[in-house]
Design an enzyme around this catalytic site. Structure first.
Site, PDB file in Angstrom:
ATOM      1  N   ASP A 155      35.592  23.699  12.198  1.00  0.00           N
ATOM      2  CA  ASP A 155      36.633  23.721  11.165  1.00  0.00           C
ATOM      3  C   ASP A 155      36.578  25.045  10.410  1.00  0.00           C
ATOM      4  OD1 ASP A 155      37.675  21.139  11.626  1.00  0.00           O
ATOM      5  OD2 ASP A 155      36.148  20.221  10.365  1.00  0.00           O
TER       6      ASP A 155
ATOM      7  N   GLY B 109      40.853  20.457  -3.474  1.00  0.00           N
ATOM      8  CA  GLY B 109      40.018  19.476  -2.798  1.00  0.00           C
ATOM      9  C   GLY B 109      38.549  19.767  -3.014  1.00  0.00           C
ATOM     10  N   SER B 110      37.706  18.760  -2.761  1.00  0.00           N
ATOM     11  CA  SER B 110      36.260  18.953  -2.935  1.00  0.00           C
ATOM     12  C   SER B 110      35.448  18.159  -1.918  1.00  0.00           C
ATOM     13  CB  SER B 110      35.833  18.541  -4.353  1.00  0.00           C
ATOM     14  OG  SER B 110      36.148  17.184  -4.600  1.00  0.00           O
ATOM     15  N   GLY B 111      36.095  17.632  -0.876  1.00  0.00           N
ATOM     16  CA  GLY B 111      35.373  16.893   0.155  1.00  0.00           C
ATOM     17  C   GLY B 111      34.775  17.808   1.198  1.00  0.00           C
TER      18      GLY B 111
ATOM     19  N   MET C 178      35.861  18.649   4.177  1.00  0.00           N
ATOM     20  CA  MET C 178      36.803  19.596   4.767  1.00  0.00           C
ATOM     21  C   MET C 178      37.126  20.707   3.775  1.00  0.00           C
ATOM     22  SD  MET C 178      38.277  20.394   7.532  1.00  0.00           S
ATOM     23  CE  MET C 178      39.595  21.446   8.148  1.00  0.00           C
TER      24      MET C 178
ATOM     25  N   LYS D 186      29.264  13.708   9.177  1.00  0.00           N
ATOM     26  CA  LYS D 186      29.131  15.165   9.270  1.00  0.00           C
ATOM     27  C   LYS D 186      27.843  15.707   8.652  1.00  0.00           C
ATOM     28  CE  LYS D 186      33.986  16.488   9.685  1.00  0.00           C
ATOM     29  NZ  LYS D 186      35.066  17.350   9.134  1.00  0.00           N
TER      30      LYS D 186
END
Length: 273
Positions: free
Chosen positions: A108, A131-133, A135, A72
């Protein structure tokens, strides 16, 4: 149902590039090509040569390309232009080829922002994003776009999490918050595999919430989703996120805007295998 043309020299091809390809996107797009009689074909691929793959998209005139992890961010220097959705977070999940010019977008971000509006979620609610990725970065950006200003991003990775939160004007914490009205899981917790039984938020936090969004797409009924339904909370599932982002990709590739019914039927078909 329209009659889909047989494969021919003019058939337009779209692909996906992923480290671990699945059939969800392939089935979603090809179902709609067939139903609408569009002369398109969609095929999933993986690669160890991203540069060569992108050269192939350009050189062969492939119409579009869905992009998943781990490509990505790596794909960005290979493109000609970025839409705001991708530029804002430094990640692309969709590439459109217009006569050899490749433009990257992130559907997204667009899908999550649209779902927040469709489900009538109040931007004044306290939201907790876990979360921290890549997405999580997309979801955080979507919340900022949708006007959520009371958002906390919770992540173990202080460096990545704090950077995402600062970018989008959210608070950051590396410990579980004591309350949140809208709980958002953007981690692998609940995903099929080793974390399938994991609950992304504690029971007390769930009981005090009003709504849950879980971006895990497989399975749809994660432990968090089941707990939210049991508590009679409003639920947005990862299946909805995946279907709507695919619908936005479909529109870019074909120029056809899908109805909610078409999106729902394509998503059901994609998961029926």
């Amino acid at each position: 149902m329209a009659e889909r043309p047989g494969l021919n020299k003019d058939t337009r091809v779209c692909i996906s590039l992923a480290g671990r390809p699945s059939d969800l996107g392939t089935r979603f797009h090809n179902f709609l090509y067939a139903e609408l009689g569009l002369d398109f074909l969609y095929k999933a691929f993986t690669t160890t040569d991203l540069v060569g793959a992108v050269h192939g998209v350009r050189a062969l005139g492939l119409r579009g390309c869905s992009v998943s992890m781990p490509f990505k961010s790596a794909i960005i220097p290979l493109l000609d232009e970025l839409e705001d959705s991708a530029h804002a977070i430094g990640a692309v999940n969709t590439v459109v080829n217009d006569g050899g010019r490749l433009t990257g977008a992130n559907t997204d971000v667009e899908a999550v922002a649209a779902l927040l509006a469709q489900h009538g979620l109040d931007p004044d609610q306290r939201a907790v994003i876990r979360g921290s990725g890549s997405m999580a970065s997309a979801v955080s950006s979507a919340f900022a776009r949708a006007g959520f200003r009371r958002t906390t991003l919770w992540a173990r990775n202080r460096t990545e999490g704090a950077a995402i939160a600062a970018r989008d004007g959210h608070r950051f914490t590396d410990v579980e918050p004591d309350r949140g009205e809208l709980l958002v899981n953007v981690t692998p917790l609940g995903m099929a595999g080793g974390d399938a039984d994991a609950l992304a938020f504690g029971p007390d936090l769930i009981r005090g919430a009003r709504a849950v969004l879980d971006v895990v797409a497989v399975p749809v009924e994660t432990p968090l989703v089941r707990a939210a339904r049991a508590a009679e909370l409003q639920v947005i599932t990862g299946a909805e996120v995946h279907a709507l982002q695919a619908a936005f990709q479909f529109e870019r590739y074909t120029g056809v805007r899908l109805t909610r019914d078409q999106v729902a039927r394509a998503a059901a078909f994609a998961r029926s295998a």
